[in-house]
Design a protein around this motif. Structure first.
Motif, PDB file in Angstrom:
ATOM      1  N   ALA A 185       0.833  -1.203   0.000  1.00  0.00           N
ATOM      2  CA  ALA A 185       0.000   0.000   0.000  1.00  0.00           C
ATOM      3  C   ALA A 185       0.868   1.253   0.000  1.00  0.00           C
ATOM      4  O   ALA A 185       0.699   2.144  -0.847  1.00  0.00           O
ATOM      5  N   ASP A 186       1.797   1.336   0.938  1.00  0.00           N
ATOM      6  CA  ASP A 186       2.672   2.505   1.019  1.00  0.00           C
ATOM      7  C   ASP A 186       3.580   2.591  -0.200  1.00  0.00           C
ATOM      8  O   ASP A 186       3.848   3.680  -0.715  1.00  0.00           O
ATOM      9  N   MET A 187       4.059   1.446  -0.685  1.00  0.00           N
ATOM     10  CA  MET A 187       4.906   1.441  -1.874  1.00  0.00           C
ATOM     11  C   MET A 187       4.146   1.998  -3.078  1.00  0.00           C
ATOM     12  O   MET A 187       4.687   2.796  -3.853  1.00  0.00           O
ATOM     13  N   THR A 188       2.885   1.601  -3.217  1.00  0.00           N
ATOM     14  CA  THR A 188       2.067   2.082  -4.337  1.00  0.00           C
ATOM     15  C   THR A 188       1.856   3.585  -4.254  1.00  0.00           C
ATOM     16  O   THR A 188       1.908   4.297  -5.268  1.00  0.00           O
ATOM     17  N   ARG A 189       1.619   4.096  -3.060  1.00  0.00           N
ATOM     18  CA  ARG A 189       1.434   5.551  -2.897  1.00  0.00           C
ATOM     19  C   ARG A 189       2.689   6.309  -3.314  1.00  0.00           C
ATOM     20  O   ARG A 189       2.605   7.443  -3.806  1.00  0.00           O
ATOM     21  N   ASN A 190       3.852   5.707  -3.126  1.00  0.00           N
ATOM     22  CA  ASN A 190       5.113   6.397  -3.402  1.00  0.00           C
ATOM     23  C   ASN A 190       5.612   6.253  -4.830  1.00  0.00           C
ATOM     24  O   ASN A 190       6.380   7.101  -5.298  1.00  0.00           O
ATOM     25  N   VAL A 191       5.209   5.186  -5.527  1.00  0.00           N
ATOM     26  CA  VAL A 191       5.723   4.997  -6.892  1.00  0.00           C
ATOM     27  C   VAL A 191       4.671   5.236  -7.963  1.00  0.00           C
ATOM     28  O   VAL A 191       4.997   5.543  -9.106  1.00  0.00           O
ATOM     29  N   GLY A 192       3.396   5.081  -7.620  1.00  0.00           N
ATOM     30  CA  GLY A 192       2.331   5.474  -8.525  1.00  0.00           C
ATOM     31  C   GLY A 192       1.858   4.457  -9.541  1.00  0.00           C
ATOM     32  O   GLY A 192       0.670   4.381  -9.821  1.00  0.00           O
ATOM     33  N   SER A 193       2.753   3.678 -10.109  1.00  0.00           N
ATOM     34  CA  SER A 193       2.358   2.802 -11.222  1.00  0.00           C
ATOM     35  C   SER A 193       2.614   1.329 -10.906  1.00  0.00           C
ATOM     36  O   SER A 193       3.440   0.985 -10.062  1.00  0.00           O
ATOM     37  N   ALA A 194       1.886   0.475 -11.631  1.00  0.00           N
ATOM     38  CA  ALA A 194       2.047  -0.967 -11.477  1.00  0.00           C
ATOM     39  C   ALA A 194       3.461  -1.405 -11.872  1.00  0.00           C
ATOM     40  O   ALA A 194       4.063  -2.267 -11.231  1.00  0.00           O
ATOM     41  N   GLY A 195       3.981  -0.804 -12.944  1.00  0.00           N
ATOM     42  CA  GLY A 195       5.311  -1.171 -13.412  1.00  0.00           C
ATOM     43  C   GLY A 195       6.378  -0.980 -12.359  1.00  0.00           C
ATOM     44  O   GLY A 195       7.207  -1.863 -12.118  1.00  0.00           O
ATOM     45  N   TRP A 196       6.330   0.175 -11.696  1.00  0.00           N
ATOM     46  CA  TRP A 196       7.352   0.454 -10.688  1.00  0.00           C
ATOM     47  C   TRP A 196       7.140  -0.358  -9.420  1.00  0.00           C
ATOM     48  O   TRP A 196       8.100  -0.707  -8.731  1.00  0.00           O
ATOM     49  N   LEU A 197       5.905  -0.663  -9.082  1.00  0.00           N
ATOM     50  CA  LEU A 197       5.642  -1.515  -7.916  1.00  0.00           C
ATOM     51  C   LEU A 197       6.315  -2.874  -8.108  1.00  0.00           C
ATOM     52  O   LEU A 197       7.015  -3.369  -7.206  1.00  0.00           O
ATOM     53  N   PHE A 241       5.104   2.431 -16.715  1.00  0.00           N
ATOM     54  CA  PHE A 241       6.190   2.618 -15.758  1.00  0.00           C
ATOM     55  C   PHE A 241       6.355   4.093 -15.381  1.00  0.00           C
ATOM     56  O   PHE A 241       7.468   4.558 -15.129  1.00  0.00           O
ATOM     57  N   ALA A 242       5.228   4.805 -15.323  1.00  0.00           N
ATOM     58  CA  ALA A 242       5.282   6.185 -14.831  1.00  0.00           C
ATOM     59  C   ALA A 242       5.702   6.158 -13.371  1.00  0.00           C
ATOM     60  O   ALA A 242       5.317   5.269 -12.620  1.00  0.00           O
ATOM     61  N   PHE A 243       6.499   7.140 -12.973  1.00  0.00           N
ATOM     62  CA  PHE A 243       7.019   7.168 -11.598  1.00  0.00           C
ATOM     63  C   PHE A 243       6.650   8.476 -10.927  1.00  0.00           C
ATOM     64  O   PHE A 243       7.025   9.554 -11.393  1.00  0.00           O
ATOM     65  N   GLY A 244       5.902   8.399  -9.832  1.00  0.00           N
ATOM     66  CA  GLY A 244       5.511   9.607  -9.109  1.00  0.00           C
ATOM     67  C   GLY A 244       4.628   9.251  -7.929  1.00  0.00           C
ATOM     68  O   GLY A 244       4.317   8.080  -7.678  1.00  0.00           O
ATOM     69  N   ASN A 292      -5.017   2.667  -0.971  1.00  0.00           N
ATOM     70  CA  ASN A 292      -5.897   3.157   0.107  1.00  0.00           C
ATOM     71  C   ASN A 292      -6.545   2.027   0.902  1.00  0.00           C
ATOM     72  O   ASN A 292      -7.578   2.230   1.544  1.00  0.00           O
ATOM     73  N   ALA A 293      -5.947   0.851   0.889  1.00  0.00           N
ATOM     74  CA  ALA A 293      -6.485  -0.267   1.669  1.00  0.00           C
ATOM     75  C   ALA A 293      -6.567   0.133   3.139  1.00  0.00           C
ATOM     76  O   ALA A 293      -5.671   0.807   3.663  1.00  0.00           O
ATOM     77  N   GLU A 294      -7.635  -0.255   3.799  1.00  0.00           N
ATOM     78  CA  GLU A 294      -7.838   0.118   5.202  1.00  0.00           C
ATOM     79  C   GLU A 294      -6.673  -0.380   6.058  1.00  0.00           C
ATOM     80  O   GLU A 294      -6.329  -1.557   6.048  1.00  0.00           O
ATOM     81  N   ASN A 295      -6.069   0.575   6.791  1.00  0.00           N
ATOM     82  CA  ASN A 295      -4.904   0.270   7.633  1.00  0.00           C
ATOM     83  C   ASN A 295      -3.781  -0.424   6.853  1.00  0.00           C
ATOM     84  O   ASN A 295      -2.982  -1.169   7.421  1.00  0.00           O
ATOM     85  N   ASP A 296      -3.732  -0.159   5.541  1.00  0.00           N
ATOM     86  CA  ASP A 296      -2.714  -0.727   4.647  1.00  0.00           C
ATOM     87  C   ASP A 296      -2.806  -2.248   4.520  1.00  0.00           C
ATOM     88  O   ASP A 296      -1.893  -2.888   4.001  1.00  0.00           O
ATOM     89  N   ARG A 297      -3.902  -2.848   4.917  1.00  0.00           N
ATOM     90  CA  ARG A 297      -4.034  -4.308   4.894  1.00  0.00           C
ATOM     91  C   ARG A 297      -4.490  -4.768   3.504  1.00  0.00           C
ATOM     92  O   ARG A 297      -5.634  -5.180   3.295  1.00  0.00           O
ATOM     93  N   VAL A 298      -3.545  -4.721   2.574  1.00  0.00           N
ATOM     94  CA  VAL A 298      -3.825  -5.069   1.182  1.00  0.00           C
ATOM     95  C   VAL A 298      -4.268  -6.526   1.077  1.00  0.00           C
ATOM     96  O   VAL A 298      -5.196  -6.853   0.331  1.00  0.00           O
ATOM     97  N   GLY A 299      -3.611  -7.392   1.822  1.00  0.00           N
ATOM     98  CA  GLY A 299      -3.945  -8.807   1.766  1.00  0.00           C
ATOM     99  C   GLY A 299      -5.383  -9.086   2.170  1.00  0.00           C
ATOM    100  O   GLY A 299      -6.064  -9.928   1.560  1.00  0.00           O
TER     101      GLY A 299
END
Length: 483
Positions: free
Chosen positions: A38-50, A206-209, A292-299
């Protein structure tokens, strides 16, 4: 009249290659893979970079593991990384690792994993929730989750004092179970995937932002490097503890061969699983849903989409199994470092003895006590923020130690040599150093306290070294028995 007899008591080589591999994989897989994306996605923005971040983390971990293979073959002794640092540098550097390991790296992780177990157990047993305050002593509140985590740590510590057989059984059983469960989650996830979700997530390539709603806001200048390093904290933490198997080197069958192989197989398995799990997230959840998963609990959110209303229960059980097995591996291996430090006169003397079951029981209980204190303090979360920077420093020093020892001790047999030497070890040192420097610059609130914990070990070292009590001349792995 009393007589003095010396009774040989040493570690027993009881771990097979499979057991050692399960130590590697089981210690790595805890709760992180279900949370940090969750936090990684907020920081990199795209599926490619994740996905790139997880692959890059996996490659770095594999390089480090393959490099450690040379050191483990040279020094197949209890203590692992502590021993490597002592041989390559000096006792001070080794002590700073051991001190940091005890103060926060191992015990803080044990506390955090224990509380994670309690939080997910609360999905099934609400009374175990952290919101259920069972005592208020003024300066702190004690929740059911904290008590549950301590009970878990005490139980696993007790099990491991019973001997290697019991701890090994739990580790292998629970690691195989969670690997099977993760494979099942991945397979069912792809079966439930929607083509539209997958296509939409990869539309930005692979957009990064920084992800702001549906918009990826590009970073400017050097801030991109800081964001990259910051985003990697989650994946690096989730992939850490792979080196725990080196701490039990004295208990592994054919250690000169099996430690290196277990490091390779364990880290490779986890890297593949972590990458596949994140691809599964992208198949069932939108980028915004992951971020935006609740409490970052993506799983948890992914399981709900895959299994419906029963998803929460399924993932909770998976996480309980995962964290239970993870903590067993951490508890089992950590005490071996304190054992070796105690033999050098740099830890509590009692931690340097083995009980009748040939395990360092006192080291296990000292570790248990401090981890329990961290559970009660509620500050383990802050401590964990400092771990990755500290851990990377010692990984860099250890891998650099390969170059030092090749020059300093060319005479020592090397049954296994670092794969890709010198290119891959240098690549790891450079990449990890860049990450450390970036974290130091852009995340000083995390890195400077972490550095402070390490440096605090210097006065402690000299106090212990200059004022320690005289230690009886007892050979390593032997005890004095008074009859």
């Amino acid at each position: 009249m009393q007589s003095i007899a010396v009774q040989q008591k040493s570690f027993k080589p009881a771990f097979s290659l499979l057991d050692a591999t399960m130590i590697v994989a089981g210690s790595m897989i805890g709760s992180g893979i279900f949370l940090v994306s969750a936090d990684m996605t907020r920081n990199v923005g795209s599926a490619g970079w994740l996905i790139l971040l997880w692959i890059f983390t996996g490659v770095l971990t594999l390089i480090a593991a393959l490099s450690y293979g040379e050191l483990s073959a040279m020094y197949p002794k209890a203590g692992g990384q502590y021993v490597y640092l002592k041989e390559a540098y000096n006792p001070l550097i080794a002590f700073l690792f051991g001190w940091s390991f005890f103060a926060v790296i191992q015990t803080g992780t044990i506390a955090a994993v224990g509380v994670a177990f309690s939080k997910f157990a609360a999905y099934i047993f609400p009374a175990l929730s952290e919101n259920n305050v069972i005592a208020d002593v003024g300066f702190m509140k004690i929740s059911a989750a904290q008590i549950t985590s301590i009970v878990l740590i005490v139980f696993l510590t007790w099990v491991n004092t019973r001997g290697v057989k019991e701890g090994k059984f739990i580790q292998t059983l629970f690691t195989l179970t969670k690997l099977a469960a993760l494979f099942g989650l991945i397979i069912f996830g792809f079966m439930a995937a929607g083509k539209g979700t997958w296509s939409a997530n990869w539309s930005t390539g692979f957009a990064f932002g920084k992800l702001d709603g549906n918009v990826i806001v590009p970073y400017t200048g050097a801030a991109a490097l800081g964001a990259f390093a910051g985003a990697m904290v989650g994946s690096l933490f989730s992939s850490d503890s792979w080196n725990n198997v080196t701490f039990i080197a004295g208990e592994i069958e054919n250690p000169k061969r099996n430690i290196g192989l277990s490091l390779f197989f364990g880290t490779l398995i986890v890297t593949l699983i972590y990458t596949a799990t994140n691809l599964m997230y992208l198949a069932v959840m939108s980028m915004q849903g992951i971020a935006n998963a609740e409490n970052d609990r993506v799983g948890v959110e992914a399981a709900k989409l895959i299994f419906g209303s029963t998803g929460t229960t399924i993932i909770a059980i998976m996480l309980m199994v995962s964290t239970f097995g993870c903590n067993n591996g951490l508890i089992l291996s950590g005490a071996r470092v304190y054992y070796t430090m105690a033999k050098d006169g740099l830890f509590f003397k009692q931690a340097g003895t083995l009980n009748k079951n040939a395990v360092p029981s006192m080291g296990l209980w000292i570790q248990c006590l401090w981890a329990s204190v961290l559970c009660l303090s509620g500050r383990y979360g802050d401590l964990l923020n400092y771990i990755i920077f500290t851990v990377l420093i010692f990984y860099i020093l250890t891998i650099a130690g390969i170059f030092i020892l090749r020059r300093k001790r060319p005479d020592i047999p090397r049954p296994y040599k670092a794969f890709g030497y010198p290119v891959l070890p240098i690549l790891y040192i450079v990449a990890a150093s860049v990450i450390c420097i970036s974290l130091l610059k852009y995340y000083p609130t995390y890195t400077f306290p972490g550095l402070g914990i390490v440096l605090l070990g210097i006065p402690i070292y000299y106090f212990v070294w200059k004022n320690k009590h005289v230690i009886e001349e007892v050979p390593a792995d032997e005890e004095v028995v008074v009859k």
